[in-house]
Design a protein around this motif. Structure first.
Motif, PDB file in Angstrom:
ATOM      1  N   LEU A 138     -13.252   4.832  -1.241  1.00 35.78           N
ATOM      2  CA  LEU A 138     -12.292   3.991  -1.292  1.00 35.78           C
ATOM      3  C   LEU A 138     -11.508   3.734  -2.613  1.00 35.78           C
ATOM      4  CD1 LEU A 138     -10.192   2.236   0.258  1.00 35.78           C
ATOM      5  CD2 LEU A 138     -12.013   0.639   0.532  1.00 35.78           C
ATOM      6  N   ARG A 139     -12.522   3.183  -3.488  1.00 33.99           N
ATOM      7  CA  ARG A 139     -12.178   2.882  -5.023  1.00 33.99           C
ATOM      8  C   ARG A 139     -11.515   3.958  -5.797  1.00 33.99           C
ATOM      9  NH1 ARG A 139     -15.169   3.468  -9.711  1.00 33.99           N
ATOM     10  NH2 ARG A 139     -14.523   2.285 -11.454  1.00 33.99           N
ATOM     11  N   ALA A 140     -12.075   5.038  -5.404  1.00 32.25           N
ATOM     12  CA  ALA A 140     -11.455   6.218  -6.339  1.00 32.25           C
ATOM     13  C   ALA A 140     -10.048   6.475  -5.800  1.00 32.25           C
ATOM     14  CB  ALA A 140     -12.409   7.367  -5.930  1.00 32.25           C
ATOM     15  N   TYR A 141      -9.958   6.334  -4.393  1.00 37.23           N
ATOM     16  CA  TYR A 141      -8.430   6.560  -3.708  1.00 37.23           C
ATOM     17  C   TYR A 141      -7.470   5.518  -4.292  1.00 37.23           C
ATOM     18  CZ  TYR A 141      -4.721   6.300  -0.331  1.00 37.23           C
ATOM     19  OH  TYR A 141      -3.494   6.227   0.166  1.00 37.23           O
ATOM     20  N   VAL A 142      -8.132   4.284  -4.363  1.00 36.88           N
ATOM     21  CA  VAL A 142      -7.110   3.160  -4.996  1.00 36.88           C
ATOM     22  C   VAL A 142      -6.686   3.802  -6.552  1.00 36.88           C
ATOM     23  CG1 VAL A 142      -6.861   0.824  -5.581  1.00 36.88           C
ATOM     24  CG2 VAL A 142      -7.799   1.591  -3.333  1.00 36.88           C
ATOM     25  N   ILE A 143      -7.765   3.962  -7.253  1.00 36.27           N
ATOM     26  CA  ILE A 143      -7.561   4.294  -8.688  1.00 36.27           C
ATOM     27  C   ILE A 143      -6.448   5.452  -8.758  1.00 36.27           C
ATOM     28  CG2 ILE A 143      -8.266   5.105 -10.788  1.00 36.27           C
ATOM     29  CD1 ILE A 143     -11.372   3.599  -9.919  1.00 36.27           C
ATOM     30  N   SER A 144      -6.620   6.373  -7.968  1.00 38.23           N
ATOM     31  CA  SER A 144      -5.948   7.489  -8.069  1.00 38.23           C
ATOM     32  C   SER A 144      -4.612   7.440  -7.702  1.00 38.23           C
ATOM     33  CB  SER A 144      -6.628   8.835  -7.313  1.00 38.23           C
ATOM     34  OG  SER A 144      -5.950   9.736  -7.116  1.00 38.23           O
ATOM     35  N   THR A 145      -4.183   6.603  -6.387  1.00 38.04           N
ATOM     36  CA  THR A 145      -3.058   6.568  -5.730  1.00 38.04           C
ATOM     37  C   THR A 145      -2.345   5.259  -6.363  1.00 38.04           C
ATOM     38  OG1 THR A 145      -3.718   5.565  -4.003  1.00 38.04           O
ATOM     39  CG2 THR A 145      -3.683   7.789  -3.917  1.00 38.04           C
ATOM     40  N   GLN A 146      -2.906   4.441  -6.864  1.00 42.00           N
ATOM     41  CA  GLN A 146      -2.555   2.860  -6.902  1.00 42.00           C
ATOM     42  C   GLN A 146      -1.813   2.445  -5.405  1.00 42.00           C
ATOM     43  OE1 GLN A 146      -2.589   0.965 -10.170  1.00 42.00           O
ATOM     44  NE2 GLN A 146      -3.962   2.622 -10.244  1.00 42.00           N
ATOM     45  N   ASP A 147      -2.506   2.750  -4.410  1.00 43.65           N
ATOM     46  CA  ASP A 147      -2.075   2.211  -3.097  1.00 43.65           C
ATOM     47  C   ASP A 147      -2.941   1.198  -2.795  1.00 43.65           C
ATOM     48  OD1 ASP A 147      -1.362   1.991  -0.457  1.00 43.65           O
ATOM     49  OD2 ASP A 147      -2.108   4.014   0.271  1.00 43.65           O
ATOM     50  N   PHE A 148      -2.201   0.100  -3.273  1.00 44.30           N
ATOM     51  CA  PHE A 148      -3.153  -1.239  -3.140  1.00 44.30           C
ATOM     52  C   PHE A 148      -2.907  -1.765  -1.709  1.00 44.30           C
ATOM     53  CE2 PHE A 148      -2.463  -1.158  -7.689  1.00 44.30           C
ATOM     54  CZ  PHE A 148      -3.817  -1.258  -8.229  1.00 44.30           C
ATOM     55  N   GLU A 149      -1.824  -1.395  -1.019  1.00 42.04           N
ATOM     56  CA  GLU A 149      -1.501  -1.846   0.277  1.00 42.04           C
ATOM     57  C   GLU A 149      -2.436  -1.428   1.351  1.00 42.04           C
ATOM     58  OE1 GLU A 149       2.326  -0.902   2.679  1.00 42.04           O
ATOM     59  OE2 GLU A 149       2.927  -1.440   0.537  1.00 42.04           O
ATOM     60  N   LEU A 150      -3.099  -0.283   1.123  1.00 47.07           N
ATOM     61  CA  LEU A 150      -4.125   0.210   2.120  1.00 47.07           C
ATOM     62  C   LEU A 150      -5.358  -0.531   1.996  1.00 47.07           C
ATOM     63  CD1 LEU A 150      -4.659   2.778   4.313  1.00 47.07           C
ATOM     64  CD2 LEU A 150      -6.145   3.593   2.365  1.00 47.07           C
ATOM     65  N   VAL A 151      -5.879  -0.751   0.946  1.00 46.94           N
ATOM     66  CA  VAL A 151      -7.120  -1.438   0.704  1.00 46.94           C
ATOM     67  C   VAL A 151      -6.872  -2.919   0.887  1.00 46.94           C
ATOM     68  CG1 VAL A 151      -6.914  -1.795  -1.809  1.00 46.94           C
ATOM     69  CG2 VAL A 151      -9.096  -1.823  -0.814  1.00 46.94           C
ATOM     70  N   GLN A 152      -5.971  -3.613   0.824  1.00 49.82           N
ATOM     71  CA  GLN A 152      -5.437  -4.952   1.223  1.00 49.82           C
ATOM     72  C   GLN A 152      -5.509  -5.081   2.619  1.00 49.82           C
ATOM     73  OE1 GLN A 152      -2.621  -6.144  -1.658  1.00 49.82           O
ATOM     74  NE2 GLN A 152      -4.064  -5.970  -3.381  1.00 49.82           N
ATOM     75  N   ARG A 153      -5.196  -4.080   3.204  1.00 50.82           N
ATOM     76  CA  ARG A 153      -5.077  -4.327   4.950  1.00 50.82           C
ATOM     77  C   ARG A 153      -6.241  -4.985   5.417  1.00 50.82           C
ATOM     78  NH1 ARG A 153      -3.380   1.353   6.916  1.00 50.82           N
ATOM     79  NH2 ARG A 153      -5.133   0.928   8.351  1.00 50.82           N
ATOM     80  N   ASP A 154      -5.983  -5.782   6.630  1.00 53.51           N
ATOM     81  CA  ASP A 154      -7.072  -6.723   7.002  1.00 53.51           C
ATOM     82  C   ASP A 154      -8.168  -5.853   7.525  1.00 53.51           C
ATOM     83  OD1 ASP A 154      -5.651  -9.045   6.419  1.00 53.51           O
ATOM     84  OD2 ASP A 154      -5.244  -9.196   8.611  1.00 53.51           O
ATOM     85  N   ASP A 155      -8.042  -4.922   8.033  1.00 52.25           N
ATOM     86  CA  ASP A 155      -8.821  -3.656   8.842  1.00 52.25           C
ATOM     87  C   ASP A 155      -9.619  -3.309   7.417  1.00 52.25           C
ATOM     88  OD1 ASP A 155      -6.681  -2.200   7.754  1.00 52.25           O
ATOM     89  OD2 ASP A 155      -7.119  -0.740   9.569  1.00 52.25           O
ATOM     90  N   PHE A 156      -9.199  -2.737   6.587  1.00 53.01           N
ATOM     91  CA  PHE A 156     -10.008  -2.333   5.388  1.00 53.01           C
ATOM     92  C   PHE A 156     -10.837  -3.342   4.826  1.00 53.01           C
ATOM     93  CE2 PHE A 156      -7.987   1.494   5.999  1.00 53.01           C
ATOM     94  CZ  PHE A 156      -8.556   2.333   5.243  1.00 53.01           C
TER      95      PHE A 156
END
Ligand code: GLC
Length: 462
Positions: A138-156
């Protein structure tokens, strides 16, 4: 044995990609993961499932290639499979447990995902590594895409929290390490790894570090963030000091007092000298080398070398700069033991004779120098290359890739190799094993552009 000498590097890479694309599985029309192996010659057993740990190298590779959708789909799907409630019912997976694998099943023409938490696996082993790898990916995904919205979602946020709660909970010990049963990691058969095996501790450390980057500092996360901050320095100290073996440490342990009471005890775990193969180790560990031991507990210091734990320790900066270099020195200076004809040994040395009988339960698949017990696993190539590149030891990385490249295509991407020198294709090895393919491709990407290391590495102590 044939070698790939006739094939160009480009052809090998192309064939690897072709094989990888064939392993992708689709759920409701979307790519969601990769199956463990697609060997046309043997029954698939559970190798037609997507294993969380096996997908990590696929996921990193797709991120590097600018195709994050499959990783996002994988993270979302597996998050839904993770139980968020329940603690006291042993017939159900614990809260926070991530499955070892999942597959696509169908009911009345409708597709659904069926998870295996170990309840269908050999020995019924539940994975302790899956939730840790999930956070690392998940961290790699965020670093690569800068998609902070996904990780900040309540379910994540909840998914990270319940995983951490499961690992941080204190049970029947007072150590900072996670306590796990045997078979809870990539080594999913009995191999004497109950307690505090290094492979899990290194992933635990990396996942804790990743969580601090991913958790939003809000009231719901406050307790768990605090717990992670408390645990990290204790875990770091215990691993760097008490797991560490080099010629100096060996001298200290050799002369340990035993049966010491109280907090000042130097020999905290009451290790008896006779349990350590000093003379073999004194010969084997080079003056410039060292490594983290395989396990630590009461009267137990498992001196076997486990590659995943040591390589991930370098990648996650769990070891100091000096320790990381010493581990790589050891690999370089004991090349014929740890690499030889295929990078690299999952653990060294193998358990033999009575040790094999009592420790593995006389497991024929894990007989000496086969499979988990001293077999060589090409998937480890990406970790070796990442660790070496991180420490500016590119030559070591190139050398290892060149060895793997000579054989993997011709041998049809085996799951593992056997023999003290890794010369034999594993006795029960699958062909077209996905993480063998991705281990090679990912190693090539890291060597071509070390900037990709940012997806997996961590800086020294925060
Ligand atoms: C074997 C390995 C395990 C892997 C699985 C699928 O069970 O021991 O680590 O995840 O195969 O490849």
């Amino acid at each position: 044995m044939k070698r790939d000498e006739g094939l160009s590097e480009q052809t090998i890479v192309e064939q690897a990609w072709e094989a990888l694309e064939k392993s992708v599985i689709y759920y409701q029309g979307q790519p969601i993961g990769t199956i463990a192996a697609s060997d046309p010659e043997v029954a698939s057993l559970n190798y037609d499932q997507c294993f969380i740990r096996d997908f990590i190298s696929s996921g990193l590779l797709y991120l590097i290639k600018g195709k994050p959708a499959i990783v996002r789909n994988f993270l979302e799907a597996t998050l839904k499979l993770q139980p968020k409630t329940g603690q006291l019912d042993c017939s159900k997976p614990s809260r926070g447990l991530m499955p070892a694998s999942f597959k696509i099943a169908s009911l009345n023409g409708e597709e659904y995902l069926k998870a295996d938490f170990g309840n269908h696996a050999i020995g019924r082993v539940a994975p302790a590594d899956a939730c840790l790898w999930w956070i690392i990916l998940l961290r790699a995904y965020v670093i690569s895409t800068q998609d902070f919205e996904l990780v900040q979602r309540d379910d994540f946020q909840e998914g990270i929290r319940v995983s951490l709660e499961l690992c941080l909970v204190t049970r029947f010990d007072m150590y900072p390490m996670v306590l796990v049963p045997d078979g809870a990691s990539m080594i999913d058969r009995r191999m004497g790894l109950y307690g505090h095996p290094l492979d899990i501790q290194s992933l635990f450390y990396a996942a804790l570090r990743a969580s601090l980057e991913l958790l939003v500092p809000n009231p719901a996360n406050q307790t768990v963030i605090q717990a992670v901050c408390n645990r990290l320095p204790l875990l770091l100290r215990q691993l760097r000091e008490d797991y560490w073996l080099d010629p100096d440490r060996l001298n200290v342990i050799y002369r340990y007092q035993v049966e010491e009471y109280g907090e000042e005890a130097l020999n905290q775990f009451n290790i008896y000298s006779d349990s350590i193969p000093f003379y073999r180790l004194a010969k084997w560990i080079p003056e410039a080398g060292g490594y983290l031991a395989g396990n630590l507990g009461p009267s137990q210091l498992d001196c076997r070398f486990f590659s995943l734990g040591n390589l991930m320790a370098i990648i996650a900066s769990l070891t100091t700069e000096l320790q990381s270099h010493k581990i790589l020195n050891l690999i370089e200076l004991r090349w014929s033991d740890l690499i030889s004809h295929m990078p690299m040994k999952l653990c060294y040395p193998a358990l033999e004779d009575n040790d094999w009988r009592t420790v593995t339960g006389a497991d024929p698949k894990n007989r000496p120098w086969s499979y988990h017990n001293g077999g060589s696993w090409p998937v480890l190539l990406w970790m070796l290359v990442a660790a070496a590149k991180k420490m500016n030891r590119g030559e070591l990385a190139h050398h290892a890739i060149a060895i793997a490249e000579r054989r993997l295509v011709q041998d049809q991407w085996p799951e593992y190799y056997d023999g003290p020198d890794g010369r034999l294709i594993g006795k029960e090895s699958r062909k077209y094993q996905t993480w063998t393919i991705t281990g090679y491709l990912l190693a090539k990407e890291i060597i071509a552009n070390p900037d990709h290391l940012k997806l997996m590495t961590f800086d020294l102590d925060p």
